[in-house]
Design a protein around this motif. Structure first.
Motif, mmCIF file in Angstrom:
data_model
loop_
_atom_site.group_PDB
_atom_site.id
_atom_site.type_symbol
_atom_site.label_atom_id
_atom_site.label_comp_id
_atom_site.label_asym_id
_atom_site.label_seq_id
_atom_site.Cartn_x
_atom_site.Cartn_y
_atom_site.Cartn_z
ATOM 1 N N ASP A 166 0.731 -1.558 -0.122
ATOM 2 C CA ASP A 166 -0.234 0.435 -0.100
ATOM 3 C C ASP A 166 0.791 1.232 0.166
ATOM 4 O OD1 ASP A 166 -1.833 -1.617 0.158
ATOM 5 O OD2 ASP A 166 -2.334 -0.920 2.465
ATOM 6 N N ASN A 167 -0.234 2.149 -0.551
ATOM 7 C CA ASN A 167 0.356 3.231 -0.187
ATOM 8 C C ASN A 167 -0.184 4.562 0.280
ATOM 9 O OD1 ASN A 167 2.916 5.234 -1.131
ATOM 10 N ND2 ASN A 167 3.295 4.930 -2.967
ATOM 11 N N THR A 168 0.229 5.717 0.445
ATOM 12 C CA THR A 168 -0.415 7.167 0.935
ATOM 13 C C THR A 168 -0.274 8.219 0.087
ATOM 14 O OG1 THR A 168 -1.476 5.779 2.789
ATOM 15 C CG2 THR A 168 -1.910 8.059 2.667
ATOM 16 N N VAL A 169 -0.584 8.595 -0.685
ATOM 17 C CA VAL A 169 0.576 9.670 -1.674
ATOM 18 C C VAL A 169 -0.840 11.228 -1.960
ATOM 19 C CG1 VAL A 169 1.870 7.548 -3.158
ATOM 20 C CG2 VAL A 169 -0.288 8.581 -3.662
ATOM 21 N N HIS A 170 0.373 12.037 -2.283
ATOM 22 C CA HIS A 170 -1.170 13.737 -2.724
ATOM 23 C C HIS A 170 0.202 13.611 -3.718
ATOM 24 C CE1 HIS A 170 -1.009 13.376 1.690
ATOM 25 N NE2 HIS A 170 -0.230 13.080 1.724
ATOM 26 N N LEU A 171 -1.334 14.102 -4.865
ATOM 27 C CA LEU A 171 -0.379 14.478 -5.693
ATOM 28 C C LEU A 171 -0.288 16.482 -5.995
ATOM 29 C CD1 LEU A 171 -0.144 13.631 -9.163
ATOM 30 C CD2 LEU A 171 -2.513 14.611 -9.264
ATOM 31 N N VAL A 172 1.042 16.551 -5.748
ATOM 32 C CA VAL A 172 1.194 17.905 -6.037
ATOM 33 C C VAL A 172 1.185 18.553 -7.534
ATOM 34 C CG1 VAL A 172 2.557 19.688 -4.672
ATOM 35 C CG2 VAL A 172 2.123 17.360 -3.602
ATOM 36 N N THR A 173 0.762 19.490 -8.045
ATOM 37 C CA THR A 173 0.820 19.778 -8.974
ATOM 38 C C THR A 173 1.541 21.232 -8.839
ATOM 39 O OG1 THR A 173 -1.175 20.826 -9.458
ATOM 40 C CG2 THR A 173 -0.894 19.054 -10.211
ATOM 41 N N PRO A 174 1.412 22.635 -10.004
ATOM 42 C CA PRO A 174 1.867 23.663 -9.476
ATOM 43 C C PRO A 174 0.784 24.913 -8.540
ATOM 44 C CG PRO A 174 2.758 23.375 -11.473
ATOM 45 C CD PRO A 174 2.100 22.628 -10.886
ATOM 46 N N SER A 182 -1.994 22.799 -7.075
ATOM 47 C CA SER A 182 -3.292 22.477 -6.854
ATOM 48 C C SER A 182 -2.679 21.009 -5.488
ATOM 49 C CB SER A 182 -4.028 21.295 -7.423
ATOM 50 O OG SER A 182 -3.759 20.554 -8.204
ATOM 51 N N VAL A 183 -3.320 20.157 -4.623
ATOM 52 C CA VAL A 183 -2.319 18.967 -4.003
ATOM 53 C C VAL A 183 -4.177 18.742 -3.614
ATOM 54 C CG1 VAL A 183 -2.276 18.294 -1.682
ATOM 55 C CG2 VAL A 183 -1.288 20.312 -2.402
ATOM 56 N N GLU A 184 -3.910 17.600 -4.281
ATOM 57 C CA GLU A 184 -4.673 15.492 -3.982
ATOM 58 C C GLU A 184 -4.423 15.180 -3.218
ATOM 59 O OE1 GLU A 184 -6.292 13.864 -7.312
ATOM 60 O OE2 GLU A 184 -6.442 16.160 -8.289
ATOM 61 N N ASP A 185 -5.660 14.939 -1.602
ATOM 62 C CA ASP A 185 -5.174 13.597 -0.839
ATOM 63 C C ASP A 185 -6.049 12.197 -1.084
ATOM 64 O OD1 ASP A 185 -3.489 15.899 0.485
ATOM 65 O OD2 ASP A 185 -5.153 16.624 1.126
ATOM 66 N N TRP A 186 -4.771 12.020 -1.894
ATOM 67 C CA TRP A 186 -5.014 10.448 -2.139
ATOM 68 C C TRP A 186 -5.495 9.301 -0.528
ATOM 69 C CZ3 TRP A 186 -2.263 8.534 -7.630
ATOM 70 C CH2 TRP A 186 -3.206 9.886 -8.730
ATOM 71 N N PRO A 187 -6.680 8.926 -1.086
ATOM 72 C CA PRO A 187 -6.765 7.768 0.527
ATOM 73 C C PRO A 187 -6.430 6.750 0.217
ATOM 74 C CG PRO A 187 -8.056 7.222 -1.578
ATOM 75 C CD PRO A 187 -7.993 8.227 -1.915
ATOM 76 N N ARG A 188 -5.252 5.935 1.193
ATOM 77 C CA ARG A 188 -4.112 5.366 1.496
ATOM 78 C C ARG A 188 -5.235 3.847 0.435
ATOM 79 N NH1 ARG A 188 -0.621 3.051 5.006
ATOM 80 N NH2 ARG A 188 -0.140 0.278 4.483
ATOM 81 N N LEU A 189 -4.366 3.696 -0.784
ATOM 82 C CA LEU A 189 -4.717 2.725 -2.118
ATOM 83 C C LEU A 189 -3.256 1.724 -2.083
ATOM 84 C CD1 LEU A 189 -5.079 5.603 -4.147
ATOM 85 C CD2 LEU A 189 -6.796 3.978 -3.457
ATOM 86 N N SER A 190 -4.288 0.704 -2.464
ATOM 87 C CA SER A 190 -2.509 -0.676 -2.928
ATOM 88 C C SER A 190 -1.672 0.440 -3.461
ATOM 89 C CB SER A 190 -3.691 -2.068 -3.978
ATOM 90 O OG SER A 190 -3.354 -1.407 -4.655
ATOM 91 N N LYS A 191 -0.820 0.210 -3.988
ATOM 92 C CA LYS A 191 0.621 0.334 -5.446
ATOM 93 C C LYS A 191 -0.030 0.459 -6.448
ATOM 94 C CE LYS A 191 4.217 0.707 -2.009
ATOM 95 N NZ LYS A 191 5.886 0.578 -1.985
ATOM 96 N N ALA A 192 -0.762 -0.431 -6.986
ATOM 97 C CA ALA A 192 -1.693 -1.390 -7.880
ATOM 98 C C ALA A 192 -2.523 -0.122 -8.809
ATOM 99 C CB ALA A 192 -2.069 -2.484 -8.036
ATOM 100 N N GLU A 193 -3.313 0.277 -7.644
ATOM 101 C CA GLU A 193 -4.273 1.400 -7.433
ATOM 102 C C GLU A 193 -4.225 2.565 -7.490
ATOM 103 O OE1 GLU A 193 -8.521 -0.717 -4.789
ATOM 104 O OE2 GLU A 193 -6.699 -0.204 -4.109
#
Ligand code: C5P
Length: 218
Positions: free
Chosen positions: A179-187, A189-200
């Motif tokens: 699993d991985n818990t990540v944030h997608l950071v762009t110039p 915006s910041v999106e907080d993604w839920p804890r997901l499998s690495k495949a997801e």
């Protein structure tokens, strides 16, 4: 049939650690299983992209449908990435060693004082690609941090010249985990993604890459 939104696109993915030799039998490296980078490469291939996966030493299988370039050191990785250009997008998920060692040609022996390792900074592959003449349209970096995750990611976006940073907090169990818990950071915006499998995480990132690139001209 499955949708192939990345048909006609070429994407370069880096994954795994790099190994920097100390002598013929020893090396330094960062911790990385390669699972997240490989999952992204597999999801890109499933979405129809031609994928060049430039990976350091890992023990996990190569995802189906990707073209693997196996490398050892950061310098090898930079060379393989550069050779694989041009590309429509690059996703740099490798845990590249920041420093290499002035390696000994023979095995270092335990005689007298402990050896001193002289370190030299490695090239930054992500920054080199993002600032290079053949820059892919979309360049995505990763940031593994143990604190101030978003702040460091924003700084990294600017410094390295990439479009997005996938930031993950490695103070939680990530290494070798499924699993991985990540944030997608762009110039902007910041999106907080839920804890997901690495495949997801791979599938979501690929959906975003496909949306950003749009369909390939035919
Ligand atoms: O600076 P830091 O190592 O935290 O940056 C992480 C991002 O930069 C990752 O995308 C990693 O793959 C990339 N990187 C690189 N070459 C380096 C160091 C990091 O491509 N020498």
């Amino acid at each position: 049939p499955a949708p192939r939104p990345l048909a006609g696109r070429h994407v370069i993915v880096t994954s795994g650690p790099t190994h920097e030799p100390i002598d013929p039998v020893r090396y330094i490296a960062n911790r990385s299983s390669g699972r997240q980078g490989h999952a992204i490469a597999g999801a890109l291939a499933a979405a129809g992209a031609r994928v060049t996966l430039v990976s350091g030493p890992v023990t996990i299988p190569t995802p189906p449908g990707v073209d693997l370039r196996a490398v050892e050191s950061a310098r090898d990785m930079l060379e393989a990435v550069t050779a694989a250009l041009p590309a429509d997008a690059a996703v740099m998920a490798a845990a590249v060693a920041d420093f290499r060692v002035d390696a000994a040609t023979q095995k270092i022996k335990k005689t007298g004082a402990p050896p001193v390792l002289n370190l030299t900074e490695n090239p930054d592959i992500l920054a080199t690609v993002a600032k290079g003449a053949e820059r892919p349209r979309l360049v995505v970096g990763f940031a593994a941090e143990t604190q101030n995750v978003i702040e460091y990611a924003r700084d990294k976006l600017k410094r390295k010249g990439c479009d997005w940073i996938v930031a993950n907090d490695v103070s939680r169990d990530v290494f070798g985990s499924g699993d991985n818990t990540v944030h997608l950071v762009t110039p902007d915006s910041v999106e907080d993604w839920p804890r997901l499998s690495k495949a997801e995480v791979g599938e979501r990132l690929v959906a975003r890459i496909a949306a950003a690139l749009g369909p390939a001209p035919r």
